[in-house]
Design a protein around this motif. Sequence first.
Motif, PDB file in Angstrom:
ATOM      1  N   ARG A 146       0.814  -1.225   0.000  1.00 14.15           N
ATOM      2  CA  ARG A 146       0.000   0.000   0.000  1.00 14.15           C
ATOM      3  C   ARG A 146       0.848   1.275   0.000  1.00 14.15           C
ATOM      4  NH1 ARG A 146      -3.142  -3.746   2.628  1.00 14.15           N
ATOM      5  NH2 ARG A 146      -5.402  -3.536   2.492  1.00 14.15           N
ATOM      6  N   HIS A 147       2.159   1.147   0.110  1.00 15.22           N
ATOM      7  CA  HIS A 147       3.064   2.317   0.151  1.00 15.22           C
ATOM      8  C   HIS A 147       2.581   3.346   1.168  1.00 15.22           C
ATOM      9  CE1 HIS A 147       5.223   0.772  -3.245  1.00 15.22           C
ATOM     10  NE2 HIS A 147       4.119   0.731  -3.965  1.00 15.22           N
ATOM     11  N   LEU A 148       2.361   2.883   2.388  1.00 10.84           N
ATOM     12  CA  LEU A 148       1.809   3.779   3.405  1.00 10.84           C
ATOM     13  C   LEU A 148       2.880   4.707   3.963  1.00 10.84           C
ATOM     14  CD1 LEU A 148      -0.428   1.145   5.115  1.00 10.84           C
ATOM     15  CD2 LEU A 148      -1.185   3.085   3.761  1.00 10.84           C
ATOM     16  N   ASP A 149       2.402   5.795   4.577  1.00 15.05           N
ATOM     17  CA  ASP A 149       3.385   6.786   5.023  1.00 15.05           C
ATOM     18  C   ASP A 149       4.233   6.239   6.178  1.00 15.05           C
ATOM     19  OD1 ASP A 149       2.406   7.819   7.656  1.00 15.05           O
ATOM     20  OD2 ASP A 149       0.694   8.443   6.467  1.00 15.05           O
ATOM     21  N   THR A 150       5.419   6.805   6.266  1.00 14.33           N
ATOM     22  CA  THR A 150       6.446   6.294   7.179  1.00 14.33           C
ATOM     23  C   THR A 150       5.969   6.256   8.630  1.00 14.33           C
ATOM     24  OG1 THR A 150       8.143   7.154   5.717  1.00 14.33           O
ATOM     25  CG2 THR A 150       8.811   6.707   7.973  1.00 14.33           C
ATOM     26  N   LEU A 151       5.394   7.352   9.096  1.00 17.40           N
ATOM     27  CA  LEU A 151       5.015   7.405  10.511  1.00 17.40           C
ATOM     28  C   LEU A 151       3.911   6.401  10.829  1.00 17.40           C
ATOM     29  CD1 LEU A 151       5.189  11.236  11.218  1.00 17.40           C
ATOM     30  CD2 LEU A 151       6.789   9.456  11.908  1.00 17.40           C
TER      31      LEU A 151
ATOM     32  N   PRO B 154       3.020   9.761  21.550  1.00 17.39           N
ATOM     33  CA  PRO B 154       1.984  10.809  21.456  1.00 17.39           C
ATOM     34  C   PRO B 154       2.185  11.708  20.237  1.00 17.39           C
ATOM     35  CG  PRO B 154       2.955  10.727  23.658  1.00 17.39           C
ATOM     36  CD  PRO B 154       3.786   9.837  22.798  1.00 17.39           C
ATOM     37  N   PRO B 155       1.173  11.788  19.354  1.00 15.61           N
ATOM     38  CA  PRO B 155       1.361  12.532  18.102  1.00 15.61           C
ATOM     39  C   PRO B 155       1.529  14.036  18.264  1.00 15.61           C
ATOM     40  CG  PRO B 155      -0.865  11.643  18.257  1.00 15.61           C
ATOM     41  CD  PRO B 155      -0.112  11.110  19.417  1.00 15.61           C
ATOM     42  N   GLY B 156       1.041  14.577  19.389  1.00 12.84           N
ATOM     43  CA  GLY B 156       1.146  16.024  19.567  1.00 12.84           C
ATOM     44  C   GLY B 156       2.447  16.461  20.218  1.00 12.84           C
ATOM     45  N   GLU B 157       3.317  15.505  20.523  1.00  9.78           N
ATOM     46  CA  GLU B 157       4.547  15.843  21.262  1.00  9.78           C
ATOM     47  C   GLU B 157       5.785  15.393  20.488  1.00  9.78           C
ATOM     48  OE1 GLU B 157       4.321  13.895  25.070  1.00  9.78           O
ATOM     49  OE2 GLU B 157       2.250  14.542  25.398  1.00  9.78           O
ATOM     50  N   ASN B 158       6.927  15.957  20.868  1.00 12.53           N
ATOM     51  CA  ASN B 158       8.181  15.425  20.341  1.00 12.53           C
ATOM     52  C   ASN B 158       8.465  14.085  21.002  1.00 12.53           C
ATOM     53  OD1 ASN B 158       9.006  17.334  18.470  1.00 12.53           O
ATOM     54  ND2 ASN B 158       9.763  18.699  20.071  1.00 12.53           N
TER      55      ASN B 158
ATOM     56  N   TYR C  86       7.580  12.617  18.092  1.00  9.84           N
ATOM     57  CA  TYR C  86       6.685  12.356  16.954  1.00  9.84           C
ATOM     58  C   TYR C  86       6.491  13.635  16.130  1.00  9.84           C
ATOM     59  CZ  TYR C  86       2.625  10.787  14.293  1.00  9.84           C
ATOM     60  OH  TYR C  86       1.768  10.453  13.274  1.00  9.84           O
ATOM     61  N   GLN C  87       6.218  14.750  16.836  1.00 11.72           N
ATOM     62  CA  GLN C  87       5.940  15.999  16.125  1.00 11.72           C
ATOM     63  C   GLN C  87       7.131  16.426  15.279  1.00 11.72           C
ATOM     64  OE1 GLN C  87       2.725  17.174  16.396  1.00 11.72           O
ATOM     65  NE2 GLN C  87       3.397  18.217  14.560  1.00 11.72           N
ATOM     66  N   GLY C  88       8.345  16.268  15.827  1.00  8.49           N
ATOM     67  CA  GLY C  88       9.544  16.616  15.059  1.00  8.49           C
ATOM     68  C   GLY C  88       9.666  15.767  13.799  1.00  8.49           C
ATOM     69  N   ALA C  89       9.387  14.471  13.957  1.00 12.24           N
ATOM     70  CA  ALA C  89       9.472  13.575  12.802  1.00 12.24           C
ATOM     71  C   ALA C  89       8.431  13.941  11.747  1.00 12.24           C
ATOM     72  CB  ALA C  89       9.273  12.132  13.258  1.00 12.24           C
ATOM     73  N   LYS C  90       7.234  14.300  12.204  1.00 11.89           N
ATOM     74  CA  LYS C  90       6.179  14.682  11.253  1.00 11.89           C
ATOM     75  C   LYS C  90       6.558  15.975  10.519  1.00 11.89           C
ATOM     76  CE  LYS C  90       1.301  15.653  10.652  1.00 11.89           C
ATOM     77  NZ  LYS C  90       1.621  16.686   9.672  1.00 11.89           N
ATOM     78  N   ASN C  91       7.097  16.940  11.285  1.00 13.79           N
ATOM     79  CA  ASN C  91       7.529  18.192  10.652  1.00 13.79           C
ATOM     80  C   ASN C  91       8.620  17.936   9.624  1.00 13.79           C
ATOM     81  OD1 ASN C  91       5.740  19.650  12.201  1.00 13.79           O
ATOM     82  ND2 ASN C  91       7.245  20.223  13.741  1.00 13.79           N
ATOM     83  N   LEU C  92       9.535  17.023   9.952  1.00 11.20           N
ATOM     84  CA  LEU C  92      10.612  16.684   9.016  1.00 11.20           C
ATOM     85  C   LEU C  92      10.038  16.088   7.730  1.00 11.20           C
ATOM     86  CD1 LEU C  92      13.469  16.037   8.034  1.00 11.20           C
ATOM     87  CD2 LEU C  92      13.442  14.014   9.511  1.00 11.20           C
ATOM     88  N   ILE C  93       9.112  15.161   7.858  1.00 13.98           N
ATOM     89  CA  ILE C  93       8.547  14.521   6.657  1.00 13.98           C
ATOM     90  C   ILE C  93       7.747  15.542   5.836  1.00 13.98           C
ATOM     91  CG2 ILE C  93       6.832  12.816   5.887  1.00 13.98           C
ATOM     92  CD1 ILE C  93       8.004  10.971   8.071  1.00 13.98           C
ATOM     93  N   ASP C  94       7.036  16.431   6.520  1.00 18.34           N
ATOM     94  CA  ASP C  94       6.302  17.475   5.787  1.00 18.34           C
ATOM     95  C   ASP C  94       7.269  18.390   5.026  1.00 18.34           C
ATOM     96  OD1 ASP C  94       3.925  16.462   6.685  1.00 18.34           O
ATOM     97  OD2 ASP C  94       3.611  17.987   8.227  1.00 18.34           O
ATOM     98  N   LEU C  95       8.417  18.708   5.666  1.00 18.36           N
ATOM     99  CA  LEU C  95       9.413  19.547   4.978  1.00 18.36           C
ATOM    100  C   LEU C  95       9.997  18.799   3.785  1.00 18.36           C
ATOM    101  CD1 LEU C  95      11.211  22.061   4.763  1.00 18.36           C
ATOM    102  CD2 LEU C  95      12.759  21.007   6.449  1.00 18.36           C
ATOM    103  N   ARG C  96      10.313  17.522   3.985  1.00 17.67           N
ATOM    104  CA  ARG C  96      10.833  16.708   2.873  1.00 17.67           C
ATOM    105  C   ARG C  96       9.828  16.704   1.713  1.00 17.67           C
ATOM    106  NH1 ARG C  96      10.824  10.989   1.962  1.00 17.67           N
ATOM    107  NH2 ARG C  96       8.644  11.172   2.636  1.00 17.67           N
ATOM    108  N   ASN C  97       8.547  16.515   2.047  1.00 15.43           N
ATOM    109  CA  ASN C  97       7.537  16.484   0.985  1.00 15.43           C
ATOM    110  C   ASN C  97       7.419  17.831   0.276  1.00 15.43           C
ATOM    111  OD1 ASN C  97       7.008  13.820   1.505  1.00 15.43           O
ATOM    112  ND2 ASN C  97       5.218  14.204   2.781  1.00 15.43           N
ATOM    113  N   ALA C  98       7.510  18.919   1.056  1.00 16.52           N
ATOM    114  CA  ALA C  98       7.426  20.254   0.448  1.00 16.52           C
ATOM    115  C   ALA C  98       8.591  20.490  -0.508  1.00 16.52           C
ATOM    116  CB  ALA C  98       7.405  21.324   1.532  1.00 16.52           C
TER     117      ALA C  98
END
Lengths: 223, 38
Positions: free
Chosen positions: A112-117, A133-137, A139-151
Amino acid sequence: MNAKQLQAKVVATGSVGRRVRHDIMKQYFEAAGYFADCAASIEDETQKAALKDKIETSQHRAYVVGAVVLAAMAMETCINGIYLDACSKNLKGLDDREMALLAKSWAFLDERHLDTLFKYMHALLLVGKRELPPGENPYQGAKNLIDLRNALTHYKPEWDDAKIHETIKKQLKGRFDVNPLAPDAYLWFPEQCLGSGCAKWAVNAAEDFVRAFCKQLGIPKRI
Amino acid sequence: MEVPPGWLKLAHQTLDEEILENFLAQNLERAGAVREER
């Protein structure tokens, strides 16, 4: 055929049952760290004098983007490796049943090529551990990193107040030192954002997340 | 929305692939996960 000839024939036609498994994750992390250091050294040099030439500016941008993309790649490679180690029944810290749960789920996740997180969090759920916890580091740092990579990977030119620029700025501003080579009047993303501060933050965000995940899953640390 | 604990318990007990695929579908719906951008 004498004994010597027979021995030579066996050597020539026999096959060695040896398999080699290659894991590139550590190299990605090291390369990302190297690029972040290169960007920092260009900033140090060019702050003393005016930018020497356009090549140096291009090198700086390449190092920073390279560090961000590699850090995100390292995160994905890491979780893929963890599932595949479970498939090989070679994941210390988990029992046979837990490894089987990860192994049997891997085919569905991979096709399914699902997202990394999601792959990370699903692994925790499968073995009955709490999600990070998704709202905390971290996790949050990793999500921000992936969003930056995608951008960066799917970059779309847009006005500075448009959605992608604003979202990235909101997520990342204040988390690291801005690019000292970008004048204040320049756009925050990508110009002020993409400096060695961002590159180092990206590497740390990926490493912190992977370490926290391994601890939560109960497996030895990978980096 | 939480993933129903019954799915996971059943998956642990049986290691049944269909149950694991259903568990994945439940978790995907809960997380609103998407395909990785390439």
